[in-house]
Design a protein around this motif. Structure first.
Motif, PDB file in Angstrom:
ATOM      1  N   GLU A  75      20.159  48.711  48.549  1.00 40.66           N
ATOM      2  CA  GLU A  75      21.528  48.744  49.033  1.00 40.66           C
ATOM      3  C   GLU A  75      22.102  47.334  49.089  1.00 40.66           C
ATOM      4  O   GLU A  75      21.382  46.369  49.311  1.00 40.66           O
ATOM      5  CB  GLU A  75      21.606  49.397  50.411  1.00 40.66           C
ATOM      6  N   ILE A  76      23.412  47.254  48.880  1.00 44.69           N
ATOM      7  CA  ILE A  76      24.125  45.983  48.961  1.00 44.69           C
ATOM      8  C   ILE A  76      24.673  45.826  50.373  1.00 44.69           C
ATOM      9  O   ILE A  76      25.262  46.764  50.922  1.00 44.69           O
ATOM     10  CB  ILE A  76      25.294  45.937  47.952  1.00 44.69           C
ATOM     11  N   ASP A  77      24.491  44.674  50.945  1.00 49.57           N
ATOM     12  CA  ASP A  77      25.129  44.389  52.225  1.00 49.57           C
ATOM     13  C   ASP A  77      26.631  44.239  52.018  1.00 49.57           C
ATOM     14  O   ASP A  77      27.082  43.448  51.191  1.00 49.57           O
ATOM     15  CB  ASP A  77      24.571  43.091  52.831  1.00 49.57           C
ATOM     16  N   ASP A  78      27.399  45.008  52.757  1.00 46.90           N
ATOM     17  CA  ASP A  78      28.857  44.902  52.750  1.00 46.90           C
ATOM     18  C   ASP A  78      29.443  44.944  51.337  1.00 46.90           C
ATOM     19  O   ASP A  78      30.078  43.982  50.872  1.00 46.90           O
ATOM     20  CB  ASP A  78      29.293  43.615  53.448  1.00 46.90           C
ATOM     21  N   PRO A  79      29.269  46.057  50.616  1.00 48.88           N
ATOM     22  CA  PRO A  79      29.818  46.122  49.254  1.00 48.88           C
ATOM     23  C   PRO A  79      31.331  45.978  49.201  1.00 48.88           C
ATOM     24  O   PRO A  79      31.873  45.436  48.238  1.00 48.88           O
ATOM     25  CB  PRO A  79      29.365  47.497  48.758  1.00 48.88           C
ATOM     26  N   ARG A  80      32.012  46.424  50.240  1.00 45.79           N
ATOM     27  CA  ARG A  80      33.469  46.274  50.248  1.00 45.79           C
ATOM     28  C   ARG A  80      33.868  44.805  50.392  1.00 45.79           C
ATOM     29  O   ARG A  80      34.822  44.345  49.760  1.00 45.79           O
ATOM     30  CB  ARG A  80      34.085  47.113  51.364  1.00 45.79           C
ATOM     31  N   GLY A  81      33.130  44.078  51.224  1.00 50.09           N
ATOM     32  CA  GLY A  81      33.416  42.654  51.350  1.00 50.09           C
ATOM     33  C   GLY A  81      33.178  41.923  50.047  1.00 50.09           C
ATOM     34  O   GLY A  81      33.979  41.056  49.646  1.00 50.09           O
ATOM     35  N   LEU A  82      32.077  42.249  49.360  1.00 49.20           N
ATOM     36  CA  LEU A  82      31.799  41.630  48.069  1.00 49.20           C
ATOM     37  C   LEU A  82      32.892  41.972  47.063  1.00 49.20           C
ATOM     38  O   LEU A  82      33.348  41.101  46.303  1.00 49.20           O
ATOM     39  CB  LEU A  82      30.435  42.103  47.553  1.00 49.20           C
ATOM     40  N   THR A  83      33.331  43.230  47.066  1.00 51.98           N
ATOM     41  CA  THR A  83      34.375  43.640  46.132  1.00 51.98           C
ATOM     42  C   THR A  83      35.667  42.871  46.380  1.00 51.98           C
ATOM     43  O   THR A  83      36.346  42.449  45.443  1.00 51.98           O
ATOM     44  CB  THR A  83      34.624  45.156  46.248  1.00 51.98           C
ATOM     45  N   ARG A  84      36.001  42.648  47.655  1.00 52.26           N
ATOM     46  CA  ARG A  84      37.216  41.872  47.950  1.00 52.26           C
ATOM     47  C   ARG A  84      37.077  40.427  47.477  1.00 52.26           C
ATOM     48  O   ARG A  84      38.052  39.831  46.990  1.00 52.26           O
ATOM     49  CB  ARG A  84      37.514  41.930  49.451  1.00 52.26           C
ATOM     50  N   GLU A  85      35.882  39.857  47.603  1.00 52.47           N
ATOM     51  CA  GLU A  85      35.684  38.486  47.117  1.00 52.47           C
ATOM     52  C   GLU A  85      35.819  38.426  45.599  1.00 52.47           C
ATOM     53  O   GLU A  85      36.396  37.480  45.053  1.00 52.47           O
ATOM     54  CB  GLU A  85      34.321  37.970  47.557  1.00 52.47           C
ATOM     55  N   LEU A  86      35.285  39.416  44.917  1.00 52.44           N
ATOM     56  CA  LEU A  86      35.424  39.470  43.463  1.00 52.44           C
ATOM     57  C   LEU A  86      36.893  39.638  43.074  1.00 52.44           C
ATOM     58  O   LEU A  86      37.369  39.049  42.108  1.00 52.44           O
ATOM     59  CB  LEU A  86      34.580  40.616  42.907  1.00 52.44           C
ATOM     60  N   GLY A  87      37.612  40.452  43.861  1.00 54.59           N
ATOM     61  CA  GLY A  87      39.032  40.637  43.608  1.00 54.59           C
ATOM     62  C   GLY A  87      39.831  39.374  43.861  1.00 54.59           C
ATOM     63  O   GLY A  87      40.761  39.054  43.111  1.00 54.59           O
ATOM     64  N   ALA A  88      39.479  38.637  44.906  1.00 58.08           N
ATOM     65  CA  ALA A  88      40.199  37.401  45.225  1.00 58.08           C
ATOM     66  C   ALA A  88      40.077  36.382  44.110  1.00 58.08           C
ATOM     67  O   ALA A  88      40.955  35.530  43.925  1.00 58.08           O
ATOM     68  CB  ALA A  88      39.670  36.819  46.538  1.00 58.08           C
ATOM     69  N   MET A  89      38.994  36.486  43.338  1.00 57.09           N
ATOM     70  CA  MET A  89      38.799  35.575  42.214  1.00 57.09           C
ATOM     71  C   MET A  89      39.449  36.099  40.934  1.00 57.09           C
ATOM     72  O   MET A  89      39.418  35.433  39.893  1.00 57.09           O
ATOM     73  CB  MET A  89      37.305  35.352  41.992  1.00 57.09           C
ATOM     74  N   GLY A  90      40.031  37.277  41.000  1.00 61.32           N
ATOM     75  CA  GLY A  90      40.723  37.834  39.837  1.00 61.32           C
ATOM     76  C   GLY A  90      39.821  38.532  38.850  1.00 61.32           C
ATOM     77  O   GLY A  90      40.205  38.740  37.693  1.00 61.32           O
ATOM     78  N   LEU A  91      38.611  38.954  39.287  1.00 61.19           N
ATOM     79  CA  LEU A  91      37.635  39.518  38.358  1.00 61.19           C
ATOM     80  C   LEU A  91      37.758  41.025  38.184  1.00 61.19           C
ATOM     81  O   LEU A  91      37.077  41.595  37.326  1.00 61.19           O
ATOM     82  CB  LEU A  91      36.212  39.186  38.836  1.00 61.19           C
TER      83      LEU A  91
END
Length: 394
Positions: free
Chosen positions: A51-67
């Motif tokens: 399992e990934i810790d905080d997948p939603r948080g990781l997704t937001r970080e990826l989104g903030a970088m425009g990925l």
């Protein structure tokens, strides 16, 4: 001990960086830095725990970088090139295939489906939030009994007044249990059609699939649709048949052409570093001819795979890339990456099966990457048909 910089320099033995613009190298380096900070220190633990810790948080970080949906235009998407996207996939998968899968499914499957086939209202509703990672998407095509043959899917949608009612099940769906919207393909009286399904709709559920030995740092689910009632405008209006889902798969396969090279590069880096440090018979094993032969052959396959990915990326940016060419890249690069990981494992010996090193994790992940988005058999037959003009699928 070899420094990261000098190792990266030696891994550019073929001068591959010269193929990239300054901007492309900057994008690659920025994604690499994000992965080194946000993913690499934790991913072995995610894999081991499944399992990934905080997948939603990781997704937001990826989104903030425009990925997320980075190669799409408008609606808050970054509008970058195909090569930019490919380089990002390579760096993400150098960390883990599961993380690259999260980005691929979000951008190349769920977002692309809405961007290419959705209504303007669907695009406005979902794409800006998906681009930032505030909303997560998944893509429901594969079924328990229908993988390579999606034309015979059993999931169905029937009209009921102005509404649609969906019933069926999808299997092996990345992001399913954390998704806010599911792109679901279903049989209708008008052929196969696509639907944007909010996952809070009554009758929709996404049980997590357990006991995986591959892509463990990835959320994988079943989708169950039990009389899911949707308004009439939930359907994609202008596409029928397999053209819709296959166009999305082609986008995702392009990312895999690049991404698989990231796993290969990570394994090759580990093998080189280990061969320099591990001593047997009084000297580093990297000084023995058979070890150097393995390293040289691994690098040959990696550099050839990069050249192919780069060529296909330039074709995609020129709008001349054909589906059979993507099949060529997916088949070659994933197969080569898996062979590189297996060879790296032999250099590391028993340490090669330890999660203290990334090799066995990449190797296990690539066993899934080899199969999903089109099996070896299917891509082989796509290429065979392109060469002979004769279909051999049935």
């Amino acid at each position: 001990m070899t420094s990261v910089a000098s190792l990266h320099d030696r891994l550019d033995l073929a001068g591959l960086d010269d193929l990239l613009s300054e901007e492309e190298r900057a994008i690659r380096d920025a994604v690499r830095e994000l992965c080194a900070r946000r993913i690499d220190p934790f991913v072995a633990d995610w894999f081991e725990r499944g399992e990934i810790d905080d997948p939603r948080g990781l997704t937001r970080e990826l989104g903030a970088m425009g990925l997320l949906g980075m190669h799409l235009t408008g609606y808050g998407c970054a509008g970058m090139s195909a090569v930019d996207y490919g380089l990002a996939c390579l760096e993400l998968e150098a960390s883990d295939s599961g993380v690259r899968s999260l980005v691929s499914v979000q951008g190349s499957l769920a977002m692309y489906a809405i961007w290419r086939w959705g209504t303007e209202e669907q695009k406005i509703e979902w794409l800006p939030r998906m681009a930032t990672g505030e909303a997560i998407g998944c893509f429901g095509l594969t079924e328990p009994d229908h993988g390579s043959d999606p034309g015979n899917m059993r999931t169905n949608a029937r009209r009921d007044g102005d509404d649609w009612v969906l019933n069926g099940a999808k299997m092996w769906i990345t992001n399913g249990a954390i998704a806010d919207v599911a792109v679901v393909w279903a049989q209708t009286d008008e052929g196969i059609r696509g639907f944007a399904v909010p996952t809070d709709t009554p009758g929709f559920s996404a049980p997590v699939i357990k006991h995986k030995m591959s892509l463990r740092a990835s959320v994988t689910s079943e989708l169950v649709l039990d009389n899911v009632r949707l308004p009439g405008d939930a359907v994609f209006p202008d596409v029928r048949g397999l053209k819709g889902p296959l166009s999305c798969l082609n986008e995702a396969r392009f990312g895999i052409v690049w991404g698989s090279l990231g796993a290969a590069r990570s394994a090759l880096e580990s093998a080189i570093t280990y061969a320099e440090q591990r001593e047997q018979f009084g000297r580093p094993i990297g000084g023995f001819q058979l070890t150097q032969q393995k390293l040289a052959e691994m690098y040959l396959e990696y550099s050839k795979g990069f050249l192919l990915a780069h060529h296909l990326g330039r074709r995609k940016d020129a709008h001349t890339l054909r589906p059979e060419q993507v099949s060529l890249g997916k088949l070659n690069n994933v197969r080569a990456a898996l062979d590189i990981c297996r060879t790296a494992r032999t250099i590391l010996g028993a340490n090669g099966i330890s999660l203290e090193f990334p090799v066995i994790r990449h190797m296990n992940n690539l066993e899934s990457v080899l199969t999903y988005e089109g099996t070896v058999e299917m891509h082989t037959l796509v290429i065979g048909q392109a060469l002979t003009g004769l279909p051999a699928f049935r």
